[in-house]
Design a protein around this motif. Structure first.
Motif, short mmCIF file in Angstrom:
data_model
loop_
_atom_site.label_atom_id
_atom_site.label_comp_id
_atom_site.label_asym_id
_atom_site.label_seq_id
_atom_site.Cartn_x
_atom_site.Cartn_y
_atom_site.Cartn_z
N ILE A 165 60.08 34.81 45.47
CA ILE A 165 59.61 36.07 45.67
C ILE A 165 59.22 36.27 47.12
O ILE A 165 58.31 35.50 47.64
CB ILE A 165 58.52 36.33 44.69
CG1 ILE A 165 58.54 35.91 43.31
CG2 ILE A 165 57.79 37.73 44.85
CD1 ILE A 165 58.02 35.19 42.63
N PRO A 166 59.81 37.10 47.89
CA PRO A 166 59.65 37.25 49.42
C PRO A 166 58.42 38.24 49.66
O PRO A 166 58.05 39.02 48.93
CB PRO A 166 60.89 37.79 50.01
CG PRO A 166 61.39 38.66 48.85
CD PRO A 166 60.99 38.00 47.52
N ALA A 167 58.00 38.09 50.92
CA ALA A 167 56.96 39.15 51.42
C ALA A 167 55.77 39.45 50.64
O ALA A 167 55.40 40.63 50.25
CB ALA A 167 57.74 40.58 51.74
N LEU A 168 55.25 38.54 49.96
CA LEU A 168 53.98 38.26 49.61
C LEU A 168 53.13 38.19 50.44
O LEU A 168 53.01 37.57 51.38
CB LEU A 168 53.66 37.16 48.45
CG LEU A 168 54.63 37.29 47.21
CD1 LEU A 168 54.36 36.04 46.49
CD2 LEU A 168 54.17 38.37 46.41
N ALA A 169 51.96 39.06 50.41
CA ALA A 169 50.51 39.07 50.97
C ALA A 169 49.99 37.57 51.03
O ALA A 169 49.79 37.09 50.02
CB ALA A 169 49.57 40.20 50.92
N VAL A 170 49.37 37.04 52.35
CA VAL A 170 48.89 35.97 52.17
C VAL A 170 47.40 36.23 51.47
O VAL A 170 46.94 37.16 51.36
CB VAL A 170 48.50 35.31 53.78
CG1 VAL A 170 49.60 35.01 54.56
CG2 VAL A 170 47.55 36.47 54.30
N GLY A 171 47.07 34.92 50.70
CA GLY A 171 46.01 35.07 49.92
C GLY A 171 46.32 34.72 48.33
O GLY A 171 47.38 34.20 48.25
N LYS A 172 45.11 34.86 47.60
CA LYS A 172 45.50 34.68 46.22
C LYS A 172 46.27 35.65 45.39
O LYS A 172 46.06 36.78 45.68
CB LYS A 172 44.06 34.33 45.40
CG LYS A 172 43.38 32.90 45.97
CD LYS A 172 41.97 32.61 44.99
CE LYS A 172 41.61 31.20 45.42
NZ LYS A 172 41.25 31.06 46.83
N HIS A 173 47.35 34.99 44.51
CA HIS A 173 47.93 35.95 43.66
C HIS A 173 48.03 35.38 41.97
O HIS A 173 47.65 34.06 41.96
CB HIS A 173 49.27 36.06 44.18
CG HIS A 173 49.71 36.64 45.34
ND1 HIS A 173 49.69 38.26 45.51
CD2 HIS A 173 49.58 36.45 46.50
CE1 HIS A 173 49.64 38.62 46.70
NE2 HIS A 173 49.58 37.55 47.50
N LEU A 174 47.78 36.30 41.09
CA LEU A 174 48.08 35.86 39.74
C LEU A 174 49.27 35.60 39.51
O LEU A 174 50.26 36.23 39.45
CB LEU A 174 47.33 37.05 38.96
CG LEU A 174 45.79 36.92 38.76
CD1 LEU A 174 45.33 38.49 38.15
CD2 LEU A 174 45.41 35.90 38.03
N LEU A 175 49.65 34.43 38.82
CA LEU A 175 50.95 33.90 38.73
C LEU A 175 50.95 33.84 36.97
O LEU A 175 50.06 32.84 36.49
CB LEU A 175 51.44 32.76 39.44
CG LEU A 175 52.85 32.12 38.89
CD1 LEU A 175 54.18 33.04 39.11
CD2 LEU A 175 53.02 30.84 39.54
N ARG A 176 51.88 34.37 36.28
CA ARG A 176 52.03 33.85 35.05
C ARG A 176 53.69 33.86 34.46
O ARG A 176 54.46 34.46 35.08
CB ARG A 176 51.47 35.12 34.18
CG ARG A 176 51.30 34.85 32.58
CD ARG A 176 50.98 36.03 31.70
NE ARG A 176 51.59 36.96 31.38
CZ ARG A 176 51.62 38.15 31.75
NH1 ARG A 176 51.07 38.62 32.94
NH2 ARG A 176 52.61 39.12 31.52
N ILE A 177 53.69 32.70 33.92
CA ILE A 177 55.34 32.51 33.36
C ILE A 177 55.24 32.35 31.96
O ILE A 177 54.40 31.57 31.22
CB ILE A 177 55.68 30.99 33.97
CG1 ILE A 177 55.46 31.07 35.47
CG2 ILE A 177 56.91 30.66 33.70
CD1 ILE A 177 55.83 29.73 36.16
#
Length: 403
Positions: free
Chosen positions: A212-224
């Protein structure tokens, strides 16, 4: 006589009721790790095509294998919701030390809750509250770092002006327009098995393995999530450097039982056995009456697919295809899978395909026949049977016949 008529009415109503729809699905066995993701994608396309047939009820993988959550994550989320409520109440009473202690504990709980979260609440609220507390005690730089996490996970999250000061809201605007918030990074997400759906901040980002490109720096919620396996989640920290998340998914009991039958099923499909007892056993265990069952393996730059259409009540093969598919670079895979399903079902269920005998294999072929004549869900055949005279000379004409 009247009593006799009344007694017959239930029987007549029963006789007139439509036949129940057949339960169908698509089941593909990946023959190598490189085919795991493709198999999931192809199953989805075939199930969409099967859904076009009015006499079928498609059972999706979620129904067959389940999609369980993580009990520990759900418990952590419930504790976090309670913790945020208590910390917000303390903040509103200006009991800032107590509010900070509770919100810190809340954020710690939220680290184990992402697989159960479908939105940023209560994470966003907790980050905003914690940043406000840091700002109140004069730790402005620390507050900015927390706001960067808040903006990364939810750029549009609004601060409540009744709770937060104007200075803090202005700081949030300053951080949002600052250089650090404009930085981007990429994340590569892998799972074993592959083919799992990946959600970032609640939005579908693709299937594993995926970058996944171009994500803002910092925390992100990831679910698989992948049907037949426990859902996985984490708070993913994105930096200007590439990050990678890899996980081994935990199978459910129903998926383990299904997996134990696959070797025999794959052998019967690949050998083209007309009466496949292993396939019949699979159908019985899963409550299916019809299915597209096949194997997929890597072949050069594409995939070799051996596909059979089976009556699962007795394992009888109703139709089959063996093809090599050349990837999905231009989105053609969905159309290829839909075309195969339509042709196999239509032929097997009594439609048949028109065959013109000729020494020239291209005789009477313009190359555009499938564009205007594809029989989705058997509708073309049913419409031809009911065709009546109409006044419109263009009725039933697609515009590509002369080509």
């Amino acid at each position: 006589m009247r009593a006799l008529v009344l007694a017959l009415l239930p029987s007549l109503a029963l006789a007139a009721s439509p036949a129940p729809a057949r339960r169908v699905s698509s089941l593909l066995v990946p023959m190598d790790p490189a085919s795991e993701a493709n198999a999931v994608q192809m199953e989805g396309y075939m199930n969409e095509a099967l859904g076009n047939f009015s006499g079928f009820t498609v059972r999706k993988p979620e129904e067959l294998f389940g999609l369980p959550g993580d009990p520990a994550a759900q418990s952590a989320l419930e504790r976090a919701r309670k913790g945020y409520s208590e910390s917000a109440a303390a903040f509103d009473k200006k009991e800032y030390d107590e509010a900070e202690a509770k919100v810190r504990a809340t954020l710690k709980e939220l680290n184990g809750a992402p697989s159960s979260m479908r939105g940023c609440s209560p994470l966003c609220e907790s980050l905003a509250l914690y940043a406000a507390l840091l700002h109140l005690r004069g730790d402005v730089e620390e507050a900015k770092l927390v706001l960067i996490d808040l903006i990364a996970v939810s750029p549009t999250f609004e601060l409540n002006p009744k709770r937060f000061s104007r200075d803090f809201i202005a700081l949030r605007v300053q951080v949002a327009t600052g250089r650090t918030s404009q930085l981007r990074g990429s994340a590569t997400v892998k799972s074993r098995p592959a083919g799992a759906r990946v959600y970032v901040d609640g939005e579908l980002a693709g299937h594993t393995p995926v970058t996944i490109p171009a994500l803002a720096v910092g925390k992100h919620l990831l679910r698989i999530e992948r049907p037949g396996f426990r859902q996985f989640g984490q708070l993913m920290e994105v930096t200007p450097d590439d990050v990678e998340v890899s996980t081994e998914l935990v199978p459910t009991a129903s998926y383990k039982a299904y997996d134990a039958q696959l070797d025999r099923v794959a052998s019967e499909v690949s050998r083209g056995i007309p009466q496949a007892n292993g396939v019949a056993g699979l159908g019985k265990s899963m409550g299916l009456e019809r299915a597209m069952v096949g194997t997929v393996k890597a072949s050069g730059e594409g995939s070799e697919l051996i596909l059979g259409y089976y009556d699962l009540r007795n394992g009888k093969k109703l139709g089959s295809r063996r093809v090599v598919l050349q990837g999905d670079e231009f989105g053609q895979l969905k159309q290829e899978m839909e075309r195969m399903v339509n042709q196999m079902v239509n032929t097997s269920e009594g439609g048949g395909e028109k065959v013109v005998r000729s020494s020239d294999p291209l005789d009477n072929r313009g190359g555009t026949e499938d564009w205007g004549a594809e029989d989705r869900g058997g509708r073309t055949r049913s419409e031809e049977k009911k065709k009546k005279k109409v006044d419109d000379p263009l009725d039933g004409v697609s515009g590509t016949e002369d080509w």
